[in-house]
Design a protein around this motif. Structure first.
Motif, PDB file in Angstrom:
ATOM      1  N   LEU A   5       0.855  -1.189   0.000  1.00 26.27           N
ATOM      2  CA  LEU A   5       0.000   0.000   0.000  1.00 26.27           C
ATOM      3  C   LEU A   5       0.889   1.237   0.000  1.00 26.27           C
ATOM      4  O   LEU A   5       1.816   1.339   0.799  1.00 26.27           O
ATOM      5  N   VAL A   6       0.589   2.161  -0.889  1.00 27.00           N
ATOM      6  CA  VAL A   6       1.321   3.418  -0.967  1.00 27.00           C
ATOM      7  C   VAL A   6       0.303   4.535  -1.135  1.00 27.00           C
ATOM      8  O   VAL A   6      -0.627   4.414  -1.944  1.00 27.00           O
ATOM      9  N   GLN A   7       0.472   5.610  -0.387  1.00 26.68           N
ATOM     10  CA  GLN A   7      -0.397   6.775  -0.520  1.00 26.68           C
ATOM     11  C   GLN A   7       0.239   7.739  -1.504  1.00 26.68           C
ATOM     12  O   GLN A   7       1.396   8.125  -1.339  1.00 26.68           O
ATOM     13  N   GLU A   8      -0.489   8.101  -2.547  1.00 27.96           N
ATOM     14  CA  GLU A   8      -0.019   9.073  -3.534  1.00 27.96           C
ATOM     15  C   GLU A   8      -1.053  10.184  -3.590  1.00 27.96           C
ATOM     16  O   GLU A   8      -2.073  10.059  -4.259  1.00 27.96           O
ATOM     17  N   ASN A  10      -4.174  11.940  -2.661  1.00 23.33           N
ATOM     18  CA  ASN A  10      -5.421  11.438  -2.061  1.00 23.33           C
ATOM     19  C   ASN A  10      -5.832  10.069  -2.610  1.00 23.33           C
ATOM     20  O   ASN A  10      -6.967   9.643  -2.459  1.00 23.33           O
ATOM     21  N   VAL A  11      -4.878   9.383  -3.240  1.00 28.99           N
ATOM     22  CA  VAL A  11      -5.132   8.057  -3.817  1.00 28.99           C
ATOM     23  C   VAL A  11      -4.280   7.019  -3.092  1.00 28.99           C
ATOM     24  O   VAL A  11      -3.089   7.229  -2.877  1.00 28.99           O
ATOM     25  N   THR A  12      -4.911   5.908  -2.713  1.00 23.86           N
ATOM     26  CA  THR A  12      -4.157   4.777  -2.184  1.00 23.86           C
ATOM     27  C   THR A  12      -3.922   3.792  -3.317  1.00 23.86           C
ATOM     28  O   THR A  12      -4.856   3.396  -4.006  1.00 23.86           O
ATOM     29  N   GLN A  35      -9.235   0.544   3.709  1.00 25.52           N
ATOM     30  CA  GLN A  35      -8.946   1.871   3.167  1.00 25.52           C
ATOM     31  C   GLN A  35     -10.213   2.729   3.091  1.00 25.52           C
ATOM     32  O   GLN A  35     -10.201   3.894   3.466  1.00 25.52           O
ATOM     33  N   ARG A  38     -11.276   3.986   6.391  1.00 21.66           N
ATOM     34  CA  ARG A  38     -10.428   5.101   6.849  1.00 21.66           C
ATOM     35  C   ARG A  38     -10.727   6.394   6.122  1.00 21.66           C
ATOM     36  O   ARG A  38     -10.119   7.420   6.398  1.00 21.66           O
ATOM     37  N   THR A  40     -10.354   6.745   2.761  1.00 21.23           N
ATOM     38  CA  THR A  40      -9.641   6.785   1.485  1.00 21.23           C
ATOM     39  C   THR A  40     -10.543   6.138   0.442  1.00 21.23           C
ATOM     40  O   THR A  40     -10.714   4.926   0.442  1.00 21.23           O
ATOM     41  N   LEU A  43      -9.042   4.555  -4.968  1.00 20.95           N
ATOM     42  CA  LEU A  43      -8.156   3.396  -4.920  1.00 20.95           C
ATOM     43  C   LEU A  43      -7.667   3.057  -6.316  1.00 20.95           C
ATOM     44  O   LEU A  43      -8.456   2.988  -7.262  1.00 20.95           O
TER      45      LEU A  43
END
Length: 111
Positions: A5-8, A10-12, A35, A38, A40, A43
């Motif tokens: 999982l990587v947050q970029e 506002n996109v996971t 996600q 939470r 998010t 995706l």
């Protein structure tokens, strides 16, 4: 199943590895649900390391898309291997789900 999982922004970005089938799809679905819970709701599934998706995996993408959309978000798939792209096309999911050639294109489609 390993899912990075990587947050970029506002996109996971979820990057599973291996096959998404009846034995591994619950882990992918759990990761999506966590996600969305939470907050998010954008995706991106980076499928560069996925060589097969069964109907159970297709269901995960469809359900995640519906849940994200209900929460005001969206789901996209990127870096599809030829076999996975063919499975999506045969099932008609390439017309239902947003797909992108690269991670950058996928992120752009979700912003």
């Amino acid at each position: 199943m390993q899912i990075d999982l990587v947050q970029e922004g506002n996109v996971t970005v979820l990057s599973p590895r291996g096959r998404i089938d009846s034995s591994t799809s619950p882990a992918v679905e759990r990761a999506c649900d966590e996600q969305i819970a939470r907050g998010t709701v954008r995706l991106l599934f980076d499928l560069a390391h996925v060589d097969y998706v069964s109907s159970a995996g297709l269901r995960v993408f469809l359900v995640a898309g519906k849940k994200a959309q209900k929460a005001g978000g969206r789901v996209a798939l990127c870096n599809l291997q030829p076999t996975v792209r063919e499975i999506l096309a045969i099932a008609g999911f390439d017309r239902i789900l947003t797909t992108a050639v690269s991670r950058g294109e996928g992120l752009a489609k979700l912003i």
